[in-house]
Enzyme design. Sequence first.
Site, PDB file in Angstrom:
ATOM      1  N   PRO A 100      -4.286  -0.108  19.012  1.00  0.00           N
ATOM      2  CA  PRO A 100      -4.040  -0.575  17.639  1.00  0.00           C
ATOM      3  C   PRO A 100      -4.101   0.497  16.556  1.00  0.00           C
ATOM      4  O   PRO A 100      -3.731   0.221  15.411  1.00  0.00           O
ATOM      5  CB  PRO A 100      -5.154  -1.610  17.422  1.00  0.00           C
ATOM      6  CG  PRO A 100      -6.217  -1.265  18.402  1.00  0.00           C
ATOM      7  CD  PRO A 100      -5.536  -0.654  19.567  1.00  0.00           C
ATOM      8  N   HIS A 102       0.855  -1.201   0.000  1.00  0.00           N
ATOM      9  CA  HIS A 102       0.000   0.000   0.000  1.00  0.00           C
ATOM     10  C   HIS A 102       0.885   1.242   0.000  1.00  0.00           C
ATOM     11  O   HIS A 102       1.794   1.349   0.813  1.00  0.00           O
ATOM     12  CB  HIS A 102      -0.915   0.007   1.226  1.00  0.00           C
ATOM     13  CG  HIS A 102      -2.098  -0.890   1.081  1.00  0.00           C
ATOM     14  ND1 HIS A 102      -3.378  -0.505   1.382  1.00  0.00           N
ATOM     15  CD2 HIS A 102      -2.186  -2.164   0.651  1.00  0.00           C
ATOM     16  CE1 HIS A 102      -4.206  -1.496   1.135  1.00  0.00           C
ATOM     17  NE2 HIS A 102      -3.509  -2.524   0.703  1.00  0.00           N
ATOM     18  N   TYR A 147      -9.087   5.379   7.687  1.00  0.00           N
ATOM     19  CA  TYR A 147      -9.235   5.698   9.112  1.00  0.00           C
ATOM     20  C   TYR A 147     -10.268   6.817   9.206  1.00  0.00           C
ATOM     21  O   TYR A 147     -10.018   7.932   8.737  1.00  0.00           O
ATOM     22  CB  TYR A 147      -7.904   6.180   9.698  1.00  0.00           C
ATOM     23  CG  TYR A 147      -6.875   5.092   9.912  1.00  0.00           C
ATOM     24  CD1 TYR A 147      -6.078   4.615   8.861  1.00  0.00           C
ATOM     25  CD2 TYR A 147      -6.681   4.539  11.181  1.00  0.00           C
ATOM     26  CE1 TYR A 147      -5.130   3.624   9.075  1.00  0.00           C
ATOM     27  CE2 TYR A 147      -5.726   3.548  11.395  1.00  0.00           C
ATOM     28  CZ  TYR A 147      -4.962   3.092  10.339  1.00  0.00           C
ATOM     29  OH  TYR A 147      -4.016   2.111  10.546  1.00  0.00           O
ATOM     30  N   LYS A 206       1.049  -0.642  15.250  1.00  0.00           N
ATOM     31  CA  LYS A 206       2.463  -0.781  15.641  1.00  0.00           C
ATOM     32  C   LYS A 206       2.806  -2.045  16.436  1.00  0.00           C
ATOM     33  O   LYS A 206       3.979  -2.396  16.550  1.00  0.00           O
ATOM     34  CB  LYS A 206       2.875   0.437  16.501  1.00  0.00           C
ATOM     35  CG  LYS A 206       2.985   1.724  15.710  1.00  0.00           C
ATOM     36  CD  LYS A 206       4.286   1.780  14.932  1.00  0.00           C
ATOM     37  CE  LYS A 206       4.262   2.816  13.849  1.00  0.00           C
ATOM     38  NZ  LYS A 206       3.976   2.298  12.506  1.00  0.00           N
ATOM     39  N   TYR A 220       4.137   6.009  10.323  1.00  0.00           N
ATOM     40  CA  TYR A 220       3.256   4.907   9.920  1.00  0.00           C
ATOM     41  C   TYR A 220       4.024   3.829   9.159  1.00  0.00           C
ATOM     42  O   TYR A 220       3.835   2.639   9.404  1.00  0.00           O
ATOM     43  CB  TYR A 220       2.096   5.444   9.074  1.00  0.00           C
ATOM     44  CG  TYR A 220       0.963   4.460   8.938  1.00  0.00           C
ATOM     45  CD1 TYR A 220       0.021   4.290   9.964  1.00  0.00           C
ATOM     46  CD2 TYR A 220       0.826   3.681   7.797  1.00  0.00           C
ATOM     47  CE1 TYR A 220      -1.002   3.372   9.848  1.00  0.00           C
ATOM     48  CE2 TYR A 220      -0.200   2.760   7.669  1.00  0.00           C
ATOM     49  CZ  TYR A 220      -1.109   2.613   8.704  1.00  0.00           C
ATOM     50  OH  TYR A 220      -2.134   1.694   8.591  1.00  0.00           O
TER      51      TYR A 220
HETATM   52  P1  FAD Z   1       1.489 -12.559  21.023  1.00  0.00           P
HETATM   53  O1  FAD Z   1       1.135 -12.508  19.590  1.00  0.00           O
HETATM   54  O2  FAD Z   1       0.416 -12.300  22.025  1.00  0.00           O
HETATM   55  O3  FAD Z   1       2.138 -13.986  21.294  1.00  0.00           O
HETATM   56  C1  FAD Z   1       2.368 -14.481  22.596  1.00  0.00           C
HETATM   57  C2  FAD Z   1       2.302 -16.006  22.551  1.00  0.00           C
HETATM   58  O4  FAD Z   1       2.624 -16.522  23.830  1.00  0.00           O
HETATM   59  C3  FAD Z   1       0.899 -16.508  22.221  1.00  0.00           C
HETATM   60  O5  FAD Z   1       0.946 -17.459  21.193  1.00  0.00           O
HETATM   61  C4  FAD Z   1       0.416 -17.109  23.540  1.00  0.00           C
HETATM   62  O6  FAD Z   1      -0.501 -18.186  23.346  1.00  0.00           O
HETATM   63  C5  FAD Z   1       1.722 -17.547  24.159  1.00  0.00           C
HETATM   64  N1  FAD Z   1       1.681 -17.670  25.631  1.00  0.00           N
HETATM   65  C6  FAD Z   1       1.072 -16.847  26.514  1.00  0.00           C
HETATM   66  N2  FAD Z   1       1.267 -17.265  27.779  1.00  0.00           N
HETATM   67  C7  FAD Z   1       2.021 -18.402  27.684  1.00  0.00           C
HETATM   68  C8  FAD Z   1       2.543 -19.295  28.641  1.00  0.00           C
HETATM   69  N3  FAD Z   1       2.320 -19.128  29.956  1.00  0.00           N
HETATM   70  N4  FAD Z   1       3.261 -20.346  28.206  1.00  0.00           N
HETATM   71  C9  FAD Z   1       3.505 -20.531  26.877  1.00  0.00           C
HETATM   72  N5  FAD Z   1       3.012 -19.714  25.918  1.00  0.00           N
HETATM   73  C10 FAD Z   1       2.295 -18.653  26.316  1.00  0.00           C
HETATM   74  N6  FAD Z   1      -0.076  -4.790  15.532  1.00  0.00           N
HETATM   75  C11 FAD Z   1       0.461  -4.294  14.382  1.00  0.00           C
HETATM   76  O7  FAD Z   1       1.683  -4.190  14.282  1.00  0.00           O
HETATM   77  N7  FAD Z   1      -0.306  -3.914  13.322  1.00  0.00           N
HETATM   78  C12 FAD Z   1      -1.657  -4.005  13.366  1.00  0.00           C
HETATM   79  O8  FAD Z   1      -2.304  -3.708  12.348  1.00  0.00           O
HETATM   80  C13 FAD Z   1      -2.273  -4.492  14.582  1.00  0.00           C
HETATM   81  N8  FAD Z   1      -3.612  -4.620  14.694  1.00  0.00           N
HETATM   82  C14 FAD Z   1      -4.136  -5.277  15.778  1.00  0.00           C
HETATM   83  C15 FAD Z   1      -5.494  -5.489  15.814  1.00  0.00           C
HETATM   84  C16 FAD Z   1      -6.049  -6.162  16.890  1.00  0.00           C
HETATM   85  C17 FAD Z   1      -7.535  -6.385  16.928  1.00  0.00           C
HETATM   86  C18 FAD Z   1      -5.224  -6.662  17.953  1.00  0.00           C
HETATM   87  C19 FAD Z   1      -5.794  -7.442  19.114  1.00  0.00           C
HETATM   88  C20 FAD Z   1      -3.866  -6.435  17.920  1.00  0.00           C
HETATM   89  C21 FAD Z   1      -3.310  -5.735  16.850  1.00  0.00           C
HETATM   90  N9  FAD Z   1      -1.949  -5.516  16.776  1.00  0.00           N
HETATM   91  C22 FAD Z   1      -1.425  -4.907  15.656  1.00  0.00           C
HETATM   92  C23 FAD Z   1      -1.078  -5.934  17.867  1.00  0.00           C
HETATM   93  C24 FAD Z   1      -0.376  -7.267  17.597  1.00  0.00           C
HETATM   94  O9  FAD Z   1      -1.329  -8.253  17.281  1.00  0.00           O
HETATM   95  C25 FAD Z   1       0.445  -7.683  18.832  1.00  0.00           C
HETATM   96  O10 FAD Z   1       1.237  -6.587  19.208  1.00  0.00           O
HETATM   97  C26 FAD Z   1       1.333  -8.897  18.529  1.00  0.00           C
HETATM   98  O11 FAD Z   1       0.551 -10.068  18.523  1.00  0.00           O
HETATM   99  C27 FAD Z   1       2.462  -9.045  19.538  1.00  0.00           C
HETATM  100  O12 FAD Z   1       3.191 -10.211  19.287  1.00  0.00           O
HETATM  101  P2  FAD Z   1       3.871 -11.026  20.475  1.00  0.00           P
HETATM  102  O13 FAD Z   1       4.573 -12.161  19.815  1.00  0.00           O
HETATM  103  O14 FAD Z   1       4.627 -10.097  21.339  1.00  0.00           O
HETATM  104  O15 FAD Z   1       2.662 -11.545  21.371  1.00  0.00           O
HETATM  105  C1  DHB Z   2      -5.371  -3.292  10.793  1.00  0.00           C
HETATM  106  C2  DHB Z   2      -5.232  -3.199  12.162  1.00  0.00           C
HETATM  107  C3  DHB Z   2      -4.868  -1.999  12.719  1.00  0.00           C
HETATM  108  O1  DHB Z   2      -4.712  -1.890  14.055  1.00  0.00           O
HETATM  109  C4  DHB Z   2      -4.619  -0.872  11.928  1.00  0.00           C
HETATM  110  O2  DHB Z   2      -4.275   0.293  12.507  1.00  0.00           O
HETATM  111  C5  DHB Z   2      -4.743  -0.991  10.560  1.00  0.00           C
HETATM  112  C6  DHB Z   2      -5.113  -2.200   9.991  1.00  0.00           C
HETATM  113  C7  DHB Z   2      -5.753  -4.598  10.211  1.00  0.00           C
HETATM  114  O3  DHB Z   2      -6.038  -5.533  10.983  1.00  0.00           O
HETATM  115  O4  DHB Z   2      -5.798  -4.724   8.983  1.00  0.00           O
END
Ligand code: FAD
Ligand code: DHB
Length: 385
Positions: free
Chosen positions: A286, A72, A195, A290, A378
């Site tokens: 979100p 994009h 947005y 980031k 961004y």
């Molecule tokens: P997680 O993905 O949470 O992974 C942690 C892992 O640890 C999981 O698999 C979990 O099951 C495991 N775990 C937990 N506890 C234990 C335990 N005790 N023992 C063993 N395993 C365990 N970020 C962006 O960059 N761009 C976006 O567009 C964006 N949009 C989002 C939209 C939504 C609706 C949401 C909810 C989040 C969004 N995020 C976005 C945020 C992003 O999803 C998270 O920041 C990301 O998942 C972080 O990755 P992580 O590996 O740190 O944690």
């Molecule tokens: C999406 C999630 C976000 O948090 C955002 O800022 C933009 C796009 C997505 O899930 O596509």
Amino acid sequence: MRTQVAIVGAGPAGLMLAHLLRLGGIDSVVLERRSRDYVERRVRAGVLEHPTVELLREAGVADRLDREGMPHHGISLRFDGADHRIALSDLTGRSITVYGQQEVVKDLIAARVAAGEPLLFEVSDVMLDPATPLVTFTDAGGTRQELECDFIAGCDGSHGVCAPHVKATVHAHDYPFAWLGVLAQAPPSHSELIYTHHERGFALHSMRTPEITRLYLQVAPDERIDDWSDDRIWDELGRRLAADGFTLATGPILEKGITTMRSVVTEPMRQDHLFLAGDAAHIVPPTGAKGMNLAIADVWVLAEALGAYLREGRSDLLDAYDETCLRRVWRAEHFSWWMTSMLHQAPGADDFQRKLQLAQLRYVASSEAAATSLAENYVGLPLRR
Ligand code: FAD
Ligand code: DHB
């Protein structure tokens, strides 16, 4: 069992760390409490910053991303019923890629499995001692196991077991709203993300493929998903996203859920031999897209630092881990807070606050300097700084 780095959590942070360490010749064991199927289906983020894409390419795990990801070059800010495009690529020379988080997770799991390296799903009762260091857990077969290691990486997300072991100051801020997110079998209604600032609340139009859209609505934090029928969701999206010449494509809703919004920063991000990365150490709302990108940036720093120590005995990068990561984290916290504040309707907000939001939106839409600042944040600040 013994390994160099015990990694708790197989989200983007844990899996990418394991992959980068392997490329650097360092052994690790990844422990995940959920099943492979569960983590591969968990619908979350969708926006990959430019530096994240570059890193995935350099690490050799971007073949499918390059085939199926959607580059994009701009995003729309929609307010007063009209679009104001932020030309990301023209302003910064860089772009973002829309590619589901679970697709990144699938690609990293496939790479790990193909390499025959340990990735244990459905483990339970993970316990750790950051000083020894030692991790104990129950494997999927019900056997208690001990994992001796040189370091523990806490990549277990915002509700994990690692962060409570760090004697840290936790900076937190709760927002008075949540996002209701849906995945729909409907083609994107616009070629770019939208947005939307609207008096009924924020709305976001995103996508996953040419056939699947991802849409979000600002709702109250105590909203119950059962109160949102598919018809009600489409009706509300239609109202908030309404603009001249815009038709919202609808279709069956495949998945829906509500996520609360918080900012959290844990300082420091380490305790003895335990290092936190990703959501285990910090959470952003979100709106700035980031979270996953920060998780990937952390583990890039951590992999380099662990590599320098384990291969060359140098501790300078490990000592600087917090400072290196937190500089980027706080920048992302500010950007995410700013985007959130500009676009959402706070409960009880008065006319004065709405006028300020619109003044800011009009400024970003009309000033190249302001638009460039949004675009630079961004698409992602460079990793090598
Ligand atoms: P997680 O993905 O949470 O992974 C942690 C892992 O640890 C999981 O698999 C979990 O099951 C495991 N775990 C937990 N506890 C234990 C335990 N005790 N023992 C063993 N395993 C365990 N970020 C962006 O960059 N761009 C976006 O567009 C964006 N949009 C989002 C939209 C939504 C609706 C949401 C909810 C989040 C969004 N995020 C976005 C945020 C992003 O999803 C998270 O920041 C990301 O998942 C972080 O990755 P992580 O590996 O740190 O944690
Ligand atoms: C999406 C999630 C976000 O948090 C955002 O800022 C933009 C796009 C997505 O899930 O596509």
